[in-house]
Design a protein around this motif. Structure first.
Motif, PDB file in Angstrom:
ATOM      1  N   ARG A 197       0.831  -1.199   0.000  1.00 13.92           N
ATOM      2  CA  ARG A 197       0.000   0.000   0.000  1.00 13.92           C
ATOM      3  C   ARG A 197       0.873   1.260   0.000  1.00 13.92           C
ATOM      4  O   ARG A 197       0.642   2.181  -0.768  1.00 13.92           O
ATOM      5  CB  ARG A 197      -0.918  -0.001   1.213  1.00 13.92           C
ATOM      6  CG  ARG A 197      -1.938   1.093   1.076  1.00 13.92           C
ATOM      7  CD  ARG A 197      -3.155   0.818   1.855  1.00 13.92           C
ATOM      8  NE  ARG A 197      -3.075   1.414   3.159  1.00 13.92           N
ATOM      9  CZ  ARG A 197      -3.885   1.111   4.153  1.00 13.92           C
ATOM     10  NH1 ARG A 197      -4.781   0.199   3.979  1.00 13.92           N
ATOM     11  NH2 ARG A 197      -3.792   1.697   5.295  1.00 13.92           N
ATOM     12  N   VAL A 198       1.895   1.258   0.855  1.00 15.88           N
ATOM     13  CA  VAL A 198       2.774   2.435   0.929  1.00 15.88           C
ATOM     14  C   VAL A 198       3.461   2.637  -0.418  1.00 15.88           C
ATOM     15  O   VAL A 198       3.510   3.747  -0.960  1.00 15.88           O
ATOM     16  CB  VAL A 198       3.823   2.241   2.060  1.00 15.88           C
ATOM     17  CG1 VAL A 198       4.865   3.341   2.026  1.00 15.88           C
ATOM     18  CG2 VAL A 198       3.125   2.200   3.404  1.00 15.88           C
ATOM     19  N   MET A 199       3.969   1.527  -0.974  1.00 21.43           N
ATOM     20  CA  MET A 199       4.730   1.627  -2.224  1.00 21.43           C
ATOM     21  C   MET A 199       3.848   2.144  -3.363  1.00 21.43           C
ATOM     22  O   MET A 199       4.218   3.063  -4.081  1.00 21.43           O
ATOM     23  CB  MET A 199       5.261   0.248  -2.574  1.00 21.43           C
ATOM     24  CG  MET A 199       6.520   0.291  -3.372  1.00 21.43           C
ATOM     25  SD  MET A 199       6.954  -1.379  -3.783  1.00 21.43           S
ATOM     26  CE  MET A 199       5.756  -1.777  -5.004  1.00 21.43           C
ATOM     27  N   HIS A 201       1.073   3.725  -3.131  1.00 20.63           N
ATOM     28  CA  HIS A 201       0.614   5.082  -2.849  1.00 20.63           C
ATOM     29  C   HIS A 201       1.649   6.095  -3.311  1.00 20.63           C
ATOM     30  O   HIS A 201       1.328   7.121  -3.908  1.00 20.63           O
ATOM     31  CB  HIS A 201       0.352   5.229  -1.353  1.00 20.63           C
ATOM     32  CG  HIS A 201      -0.584   6.348  -1.078  1.00 20.63           C
ATOM     33  ND1 HIS A 201      -0.140   7.616  -0.799  1.00 20.63           N
ATOM     34  CD2 HIS A 201      -1.926   6.404  -1.089  1.00 20.63           C
ATOM     35  CE1 HIS A 201      -1.174   8.394  -0.640  1.00 20.63           C
ATOM     36  NE2 HIS A 201      -2.278   7.682  -0.807  1.00 20.63           N
ATOM     37  N   GLU A 202       2.919   5.769  -3.079  1.00 25.28           N
ATOM     38  CA  GLU A 202       4.013   6.642  -3.517  1.00 25.28           C
ATOM     39  C   GLU A 202       4.018   6.778  -5.034  1.00 25.28           C
ATOM     40  O   GLU A 202       4.353   7.810  -5.580  1.00 25.28           O
ATOM     41  CB  GLU A 202       5.370   6.074  -3.068  1.00 25.28           C
ATOM     42  CG  GLU A 202       5.603   6.151  -1.567  1.00 25.28           C
ATOM     43  CD  GLU A 202       5.632   7.582  -1.072  1.00 25.28           C
ATOM     44  OE1 GLU A 202       6.404   8.374  -1.626  1.00 25.28           O
ATOM     45  OE2 GLU A 202       4.840   7.908  -0.159  1.00 25.28           O
ATOM     46  N   LEU A 203       3.629   5.679  -5.690  1.00 28.59           N
ATOM     47  CA  LEU A 203       3.650   5.658  -7.152  1.00 28.59           C
ATOM     48  C   LEU A 203       2.499   6.474  -7.732  1.00 28.59           C
ATOM     49  O   LEU A 203       2.593   7.035  -8.807  1.00 28.59           O
ATOM     50  CB  LEU A 203       3.480   4.186  -7.574  1.00 28.59           C
ATOM     51  CG  LEU A 203       4.000   3.765  -8.934  1.00 28.59           C
ATOM     52  CD1 LEU A 203       5.509   3.834  -8.928  1.00 28.59           C
ATOM     53  CD2 LEU A 203       3.568   2.321  -9.215  1.00 28.59           C
ATOM     54  N   LYS A 204       1.433   6.541  -6.960  1.00 34.64           N
ATOM     55  CA  LYS A 204       0.207   7.158  -7.481  1.00 34.64           C
ATOM     56  C   LYS A 204       0.395   8.656  -7.782  1.00 34.64           C
ATOM     57  O   LYS A 204      -0.044   9.132  -8.824  1.00 34.64           O
ATOM     58  CB  LYS A 204      -0.931   6.972  -6.469  1.00 34.64           C
ATOM     59  CG  LYS A 204      -2.277   7.195  -7.082  1.00 34.64           C
ATOM     60  CD  LYS A 204      -3.368   6.991  -6.086  1.00 34.64           C
ATOM     61  CE  LYS A 204      -4.665   7.549  -6.649  1.00 34.64           C
ATOM     62  NZ  LYS A 204      -5.751   7.459  -5.728  1.00 34.64           N
ATOM     63  N   SER A 205       1.090   9.378  -6.896  1.00 33.16           N
ATOM     64  CA  SER A 205       1.205  10.828  -7.092  1.00 33.16           C
ATOM     65  C   SER A 205       1.968  11.179  -8.369  1.00 33.16           C
ATOM     66  O   SER A 205       1.441  11.945  -9.188  1.00 33.16           O
ATOM     67  CB  SER A 205       1.872  11.509  -5.900  1.00 33.16           C
ATOM     68  OG  SER A 205       1.487  10.918  -4.742  1.00 33.16           O
ATOM     69  N   PRO A 206       3.208  10.639  -8.587  1.00 30.21           N
ATOM     70  CA  PRO A 206       3.876  11.019  -9.843  1.00 30.21           C
ATOM     71  C   PRO A 206       3.120  10.569 -11.087  1.00 30.21           C
ATOM     72  O   PRO A 206       3.083  11.302 -12.084  1.00 30.21           O
ATOM     73  CB  PRO A 206       5.240  10.331  -9.762  1.00 30.21           C
ATOM     74  CG  PRO A 206       5.167   9.355  -8.659  1.00 30.21           C
ATOM     75  CD  PRO A 206       4.068   9.783  -7.755  1.00 30.21           C
TER      76      PRO A 206
END
Ligand code: ADP
Length: 416
Positions: A197-199, A201-206
């Motif tokens: 989920r963390v990983m 989620h980090e990918l979602k913004s860029p």
């Protein structure tokens, strides 16, 4: 010190007595409690002043137990060596009795040496000792040791009784270990889901930011058809990527164990209509028939609305996505013992060899992978997880080239 209240008169145990003892030994699910309760049960059931139940720690080749010293429980670990009584019992997988631990032990083995340090710590004088290996399905799980200081010496009958009790201990230890292994697997699954989920989620913004930039460029390139064509393809790919990221985020959220929305009694009829109707247009765009049947009477189940939306959307969107001709049908009905939601289609179906793996995360059937249809293989895994969480089940019937039918069964809610 444990008190002697042993029965010890009968030749061996009656079945009811054994059953009662097993209840005491296995009343708790943790191995630590099984070790402790077994020792107490043995002291009560045999004329034995003390008992120690060890479990084998395979990684370090040690025996581990919980010793009660005064009012304090202390963990003990001893190496599995042929020189100690319990160690010898574990190495040889052999039950034996020694009449005096301080005396000549060569009748059992010339290598045995009694370690008096525990006696000193406990102000105890060990005399007779019985050791029995706790085995289960051919493997050694532990060692059971009973000790007396005086008066009532152990005899062959006592050893026989301890062997009977040890069989119960083995059974309880085996189950406690299995339970703990399952619990840690569950915990690992949760940690994996949190990491994912963390990983993601980090990918979602860029990815979302890049998509916005590409949309802006597409808007500005109206006058340049060649550029607009390329940008159109870029934005389409980025839409797919955002979709995948969202799918994985949903799955990790489900696997994390947290409810997706508020849990309550839901009347599924209006919800099926509300969420399934959203796919009618997509089905019509492909020329597919779209049949929706829900009962007029309320059908209430305990669920969370977001979770149910995820279940229904996944099944209906898949039905539309994997069907080129024919129709898609959604039917909700009340059965004798619950509700049943069926989503069927006349699409590409699933090859027989792939059927057993369909609910595994990231698995896609071979025909779907070969086709141009995009997917992540996480939807069905999430659907199964959430349906089972609420006491339901999901089944699937599919034939390649003919179509598929997914059936979700849920128990009726208390108010239904
Ligand atoms: P996705 O569709 O994103 O790949 P899912 O987890 O929803 O992931 O589905 C897993 C796989 O199950 C799909 O890749 C596809 O191979 C197969 N599948 C699911 N639903 C259908 C269906 N209605 N018809 C044919 N194949 C399906």
């Amino acid at each position: 010190m444990a008190q002697v209240t042993g029965v010890g008169k009968a030749e061996s145990f009656a079945a009811s007595e054994l059953l009662h003892l097993y209840g005491e030994i296995a009343s708790e699910a943790s191995t630590e409690e099984v070790l402790r309760q077994s020792a107490l049960a043995i002291v009560r059931a045999l004329p034995s002043e003390r008992a120690t139940v060890y479990q084998v720690i395979e990684e370090t080749q040690e025996l581990e137990s919980i010793a009660v010293i005064g009012n304090v429980s202390r963990p003990i670990r001893i190496p599995i060596r042929r020189s100690s009584l319990a160690g010898y019992c574990a190495s040889e997988c052999e039950a034996f009795l020694v009449p005096d631990a301080y005396g000549d032990l060569s009748a059992v083995s010339g290598e045995l040496r009694f370690d008096p340090s525990w006696d000193k710590m406990n102000s105890f004088r060990t005399r007779d000792v019985m050791c029995v290996p706790a085995e289960f399905q051919g493997g050694l799980l532990g060692v059971v040791q009973a000790l007396n200081s005086t008066e009532r010496p152990f005899d062959a009958q006592s050893l026989k009784k301890l062997q009977m009790l040890t069989r119960l201990v083995s059974f309880a230890l085996h189950h406690a270990r299995m339970y703990e292994e399952l619990a840690s697997l569950k915990c690992l699954k949760k940690q994996k889901a949190q990491f994912m989920r963390v990983m993601v989620h980090e990918l979602k913004s860029p990815v979302s930011a890049a998509k916005m930039l590409a949309d802006g460029l597409l808007f500005a390139s109206e006058d340049d058809p060649r550029l607009a064509k390329v940008l159109g393809r870029i934005t389409k790919r980025m839409d797919e990527m955002v979709g995948m990221v969202e799918d994985i985020l949903h799955l990790s959220k489900v696997q994390d164990g947290a409810p997706l929305g508020e849990i309550g009694e839901l009347d599924l009829g209006p919800l099926v209509t509300k969420y399934a109707e959203g796919y009618r247009e997509a089905a019509a765009a492909k020329g597919l028939g779209f049949e929706l049947q829900v009962p007029a009477d309320p059908v209430c189940v305990r669920f969370d609305e977001q979770g149910f939306k995820l279940v229904l959307s996944n099944l209906v969107s898949n039905a539309v996505k994997y069907t080129a001709n024919g129709s898609v049908g959604i039917r909700l009905e009340r059965t004798q013992d619950g509700i049943q939601l069926r989503v069927r289609d006349s699409g590409m179906g699933i090859p027989a060899g792939d059927l057993p793996k369909m609910f595994k995360e990231f698995f896609r059937a071979s025909n779907a992978r070969k086709s141009n249809i995009k997917g992540t293989g996480v939807g069905l895994a999430g659907v199964k997880e959430i349906v089972e969480r609420f006491g339901g089940s999901i089944e699937m019937q599919s034939e390649e080239g003919i179509g598929s039918e997914f059936t979700v069964k849920l128990p009726l809610g208390a108010g239904a």
